[in-house]
Design a protein around this motif. Sequence first.
Motif, PDB file in Angstrom:
ATOM      1  N   SER A  18      -1.931 -11.564  -3.034  1.00 12.39           N
ATOM      2  CA  SER A  18      -2.930 -10.601  -3.539  1.00 12.39           C
ATOM      3  C   SER A  18      -3.683  -9.891  -2.405  1.00 12.39           C
ATOM      4  CB  SER A  18      -3.935 -11.316  -4.427  1.00 12.39           C
ATOM      5  OG  SER A  18      -5.115 -10.552  -4.547  1.00 12.39           O
ATOM      6  N   PRO A  19      -3.666  -8.562  -2.385  1.00 10.34           N
ATOM      7  CA  PRO A  19      -4.421  -7.837  -1.342  1.00 10.34           C
ATOM      8  C   PRO A  19      -5.926  -8.094  -1.432  1.00 10.34           C
ATOM      9  CG  PRO A  19      -3.650  -6.312  -3.055  1.00 10.34           C
ATOM     10  CD  PRO A  19      -2.995  -7.649  -3.328  1.00 10.34           C
ATOM     11  N   PHE A  20      -6.424  -8.269  -2.645  1.00  8.14           N
ATOM     12  CA  PHE A  20      -7.863  -8.491  -2.835  1.00  8.14           C
ATOM     13  C   PHE A  20      -8.272  -9.883  -2.356  1.00  8.14           C
ATOM     14  CE2 PHE A  20      -6.295  -5.507  -6.059  1.00  8.14           C
ATOM     15  CZ  PHE A  20      -7.005  -4.385  -5.684  1.00  8.14           C
ATOM     16  N   CYS A  21      -7.397 -10.865  -2.570  1.00  9.36           N
ATOM     17  CA  CYS A  21      -7.687 -12.210  -2.055  1.00  9.36           C
ATOM     18  C   CYS A  21      -7.623 -12.237  -0.531  1.00  9.36           C
ATOM     19  CB  CYS A  21      -6.714 -13.223  -2.658  1.00  9.36           C
ATOM     20  SG  CYS A  21      -6.955 -13.484  -4.439  1.00  9.36           S
ATOM     21  N   TRP A  22      -6.671 -11.487   0.055  1.00  2.01           N
ATOM     22  CA  TRP A  22      -6.601 -11.446   1.524  1.00  2.01           C
ATOM     23  C   TRP A  22      -7.862 -10.852   2.136  1.00  2.01           C
ATOM     24  CZ3 TRP A  22      -4.153 -14.311   4.671  1.00  2.01           C
ATOM     25  CH2 TRP A  22      -2.920 -14.870   4.317  1.00  2.01           C
ATOM     26  N   TRP A 192      -0.317  -7.709   1.988  1.00  2.00           N
ATOM     27  CA  TRP A 192       0.391  -7.808   0.705  1.00  2.00           C
ATOM     28  C   TRP A 192       1.859  -7.394   0.896  1.00  2.00           C
ATOM     29  CZ3 TRP A 192      -0.736  -3.602  -3.552  1.00  2.00           C
ATOM     30  CH2 TRP A 192      -0.128  -3.942  -4.754  1.00  2.00           C
ATOM     31  N   GLY A 193       2.053  -6.247   1.521  1.00  5.05           N
ATOM     32  CA  GLY A 193       3.422  -5.802   1.796  1.00  5.05           C
ATOM     33  C   GLY A 193       4.120  -6.706   2.799  1.00  5.05           C
ATOM     34  N   ARG A 194       3.369  -7.143   3.818  1.00  2.00           N
ATOM     35  CA  ARG A 194       3.978  -7.951   4.881  1.00  2.00           C
ATOM     36  C   ARG A 194       4.545  -9.265   4.346  1.00  2.00           C
ATOM     37  NH1 ARG A 194       1.757 -12.039   8.076  1.00  2.00           N
ATOM     38  NH2 ARG A 194       2.924 -12.415  10.009  1.00  2.00           N
ATOM     39  N   VAL A 195       3.781  -9.953   3.500  1.00  2.00           N
ATOM     40  CA  VAL A 195       4.238 -11.267   3.043  1.00  2.00           C
ATOM     41  C   VAL A 195       5.395 -11.141   2.035  1.00  2.00           C
ATOM     42  CG1 VAL A 195       2.014 -12.384   3.493  1.00  2.00           C
ATOM     43  CG2 VAL A 195       2.528 -11.589   1.183  1.00  2.00           C
ATOM     44  N   LEU A 196       5.555  -9.949   1.481  1.00  4.55           N
ATOM     45  CA  LEU A 196       6.644  -9.739   0.522  1.00  4.55           C
ATOM     46  C   LEU A 196       7.884  -9.125   1.173  1.00  4.55           C
ATOM     47  CD1 LEU A 196       4.521  -8.399  -2.461  1.00  4.55           C
ATOM     48  CD2 LEU A 196       5.813 -10.540  -2.459  1.00  4.55           C
ATOM     49  N   SER A 197       7.868  -8.987   2.480  1.00  2.00           N
ATOM     50  CA  SER A 197       8.936  -8.264   3.164  1.00  2.00           C
ATOM     51  C   SER A 197       9.375  -9.015   4.412  1.00  2.00           C
ATOM     52  CB  SER A 197       8.403  -6.881   3.568  1.00  2.00           C
ATOM     53  OG  SER A 197       9.357  -6.165   4.292  1.00  2.00           O
ATOM     54  N   ARG A 198      10.665  -9.014   4.673  1.00  2.00           N
ATOM     55  CA  ARG A 198      11.109  -9.624   5.926  1.00  2.00           C
ATOM     56  C   ARG A 198      10.977  -8.669   7.106  1.00  2.00           C
ATOM     57  NH1 ARG A 198      16.974 -10.708   4.330  1.00  2.00           N
ATOM     58  NH2 ARG A 198      16.408  -8.734   3.392  1.00  2.00           N
ATOM     59  N   GLU A 199      10.927  -7.390   6.808  1.00  2.00           N
ATOM     60  CA  GLU A 199      10.883  -6.362   7.858  1.00  2.00           C
ATOM     61  C   GLU A 199       9.450  -5.847   7.999  1.00  2.00           C
ATOM     62  OE1 GLU A 199      13.817  -5.395   9.230  1.00  2.00           O
ATOM     63  OE2 GLU A 199      15.064  -6.608   7.887  1.00  2.00           O
ATOM     64  N   PHE A 212      -2.870  -3.279  13.166  1.00  3.04           N
ATOM     65  CA  PHE A 212      -2.497  -4.377  12.258  1.00  3.04           C
ATOM     66  C   PHE A 212      -2.185  -5.646  13.058  1.00  3.04           C
ATOM     67  CE2 PHE A 212       0.665  -6.144   8.977  1.00  3.04           C
ATOM     68  CZ  PHE A 212      -0.338  -6.598   8.136  1.00  3.04           C
ATOM     69  N   GLU A 213      -1.509  -5.492  14.185  1.00  2.00           N
ATOM     70  CA  GLU A 213      -1.236  -6.645  15.056  1.00  2.00           C
ATOM     71  C   GLU A 213      -2.540  -7.274  15.550  1.00  2.00           C
ATOM     72  OE1 GLU A 213       1.802  -8.073  15.718  1.00  2.00           O
ATOM     73  OE2 GLU A 213       2.524  -6.663  14.188  1.00  2.00           O
ATOM     74  N   ARG A 214      -3.521  -6.407  15.875  1.00  2.00           N
ATOM     75  CA  ARG A 214      -4.820  -6.937  16.330  1.00  2.00           C
ATOM     76  C   ARG A 214      -5.503  -7.733  15.224  1.00  2.00           C
ATOM     77  NH1 ARG A 214      -5.169  -1.825  18.834  1.00  2.00           N
ATOM     78  NH2 ARG A 214      -6.655  -0.911  17.356  1.00  2.00           N
ATOM     79  N   VAL A 215      -5.413  -7.234  13.985  1.00  3.64           N
ATOM     80  CA  VAL A 215      -6.051  -7.980  12.881  1.00  3.64           C
ATOM     81  C   VAL A 215      -5.311  -9.305  12.656  1.00  3.64           C
ATOM     82  CG1 VAL A 215      -6.858  -7.929  10.492  1.00  3.64           C
ATOM     83  CG2 VAL A 215      -6.744  -5.799  11.792  1.00  3.64           C
ATOM     84  N   LEU A 216      -3.982  -9.268  12.761  1.00  5.70           N
ATOM     85  CA  LEU A 216      -3.209 -10.512  12.593  1.00  5.70           C
ATOM     86  C   LEU A 216      -3.592 -11.558  13.637  1.00  5.70           C
ATOM     87  CD1 LEU A 216       0.336  -9.045  11.752  1.00  5.70           C
ATOM     88  CD2 LEU A 216      -1.146 -10.319  10.181  1.00  5.70           C
ATOM     89  N   HIS A 227       2.401 -17.437   4.866  1.00  6.43           N
ATOM     90  CA  HIS A 227       3.769 -17.685   4.418  1.00  6.43           C
ATOM     91  C   HIS A 227       4.417 -16.355   4.020  1.00  6.43           C
ATOM     92  CE1 HIS A 227       6.887 -20.266   2.704  1.00  6.43           C
ATOM     93  NE2 HIS A 227       6.960 -19.398   1.712  1.00  6.43           N
ATOM     94  N   ILE A 228       5.620 -16.141   4.530  1.00  9.29           N
ATOM     95  CA  ILE A 228       6.369 -14.902   4.261  1.00  9.29           C
ATOM     96  C   ILE A 228       7.452 -15.208   3.241  1.00  9.29           C
ATOM     97  CG2 ILE A 228       7.851 -13.121   5.308  1.00  9.29           C
ATOM     98  CD1 ILE A 228       5.030 -12.949   6.356  1.00  9.29           C
ATOM     99  N   VAL A 229       7.737 -14.248   2.405  1.00  6.76           N
ATOM    100  CA  VAL A 229       8.754 -14.412   1.378  1.00  6.76           C
ATOM    101  C   VAL A 229      10.074 -14.878   2.008  1.00  6.76           C
ATOM    102  CG1 VAL A 229       9.660 -12.047   1.436  1.00  6.76           C
ATOM    103  CG2 VAL A 229       9.604 -13.297  -0.730  1.00  6.76           C
ATOM    104  N   SER A 230      10.804 -15.745   1.311  1.00  5.02           N
ATOM    105  CA  SER A 230      12.081 -16.230   1.845  1.00  5.02           C
ATOM    106  C   SER A 230      13.113 -15.111   1.806  1.00  5.02           C
ATOM    107  CB  SER A 230      12.572 -17.406   1.016  1.00  5.02           C
ATOM    108  OG  SER A 230      12.922 -16.963  -0.269  1.00  5.02           O
TER     109      SER A 230
END
Lengths: 239, 239
Positions: A18-22, A192-199, A212-216, A227-230
Amino acid sequence: MTRTLYDLAGKDPAMRFSPFCWRIKIALRHKGLDFDTIPWRFTEKDVIARTGQGRVPVLVDDERWVHDSWQIALYLDESYPDRPPLMRGAAERAMARFVSSWCDQTLHPILRSTFLLAIYDAAADKDRAYFRESREKLFGAKLEKLAMERSAGLKALVQALQPAEATLNVSRWLAGDEPSYTDYCLFGSLQWGRVLSREPIVSPDSAVGRWFERVLDLFDGYGRQAHIVSSETAHRSAV
Amino acid sequence: MTRTLYDLAGKDPAMRFSPFCWRIKIALRHKGLDFDTIPWRFTEKDVIARTGQGRVPVLVDDERWVHDSWQIALYLDESYPDRPPLMRGAAERAMARFVSSWCDQTLHPILRSTFLLAIYDAAADKDRAYFRESREKLFGAKLEKLAMERSAGLKALVQALQPAEATLNVSRWLAGDEPSYTDYCLFGSLQWGRVLSREPIVSPDSAVGRWFERVLDLFDGYGRQAHIVSSETAHRSAV
């Protein structure tokens, strides 16, 4: 005293999208406040019924129940004024409101379409029929028809991100020199997009990609450890 | 010392509709700096050739030529630090950059389509062929085909304004407690529509509508005194 956050989870309870939970999880880290998350599924409306609505994030801060990401952010700054502020003053607060609404309105339709089947595939078994039925009713078409082709979705995303790209070309963080809640709003959407995507979903050569890398990296890489989607699940959304 | 602004004008030299020029005119009033405007037409590229580009606003501040509304805003704050700042600190600057880009990307395509024929009709005779040819080439269709029906355009505008509406529901001005350059960016966009329309383009019952009236009142009603398109010209865009 306990502090718990109801956090949308998939079939795999480690899968949190969830983007709102993140927004709120990283905001809690920014404030330096400990918390536990409780995996929550779309259909578990009864668990959060005392908020009078059916969506997460819901924060239970000792005795106090707070819902809606914007209200939770305001609550955290009001209740913990001795901790680092999420929004310093009227300008940062105004910008956070603007950007959170812009994320909801501009980015989320694109991300939702692009990752629709990935969300469906990652959802808990008991959520899948609910998810399909509620979304197909809301948007008036089959999920498979509503889903946007990945490359078209990511192209639309780059276009939509233009105001953030322009800002991050002149500013290290979205609301100035320090990370603040405005950053966490956009972060939630891209995570939200990142965890649902391998790329990667944003180019590492863009100002948004570098930000985005700085926030990560913030708070000991809190966002990066998500956790990233399998591969198996991600595959269907990528075709 | 003289200070002049090349300002896009129509057939009637009193008709000034460029959103980017409006940003700067009201910014100059905010700074308390006197200036003259020179009516400029789309085809008068030679007059501003020394800026190395062909668009207005162009500010000539004594000897110094400055173009591009964002660069002019930065220039004014840098050159006149003793005057009221257009952007107070990093947060207001970041927000102004974000909102100016958002106006260009989200609002301007809608306003441009809605008022396309009004702009064409208001343009100077020598500009009309240029305007038609350049826009039809850029967008690949006849002006009459590109024009959006007024009610559809204004409905799309309400939708697109949602982040501003959300912000102005919690804040008196777009970047906090005082008017700043962020306000003038959105003001320029809505003033563009206002001067080309006999009817209000935003609802007086909305937070954006109430805020727009407040901006029109600033600096002795500077924005309110703008010349509005004549009924005859406005008619064609309203059908």
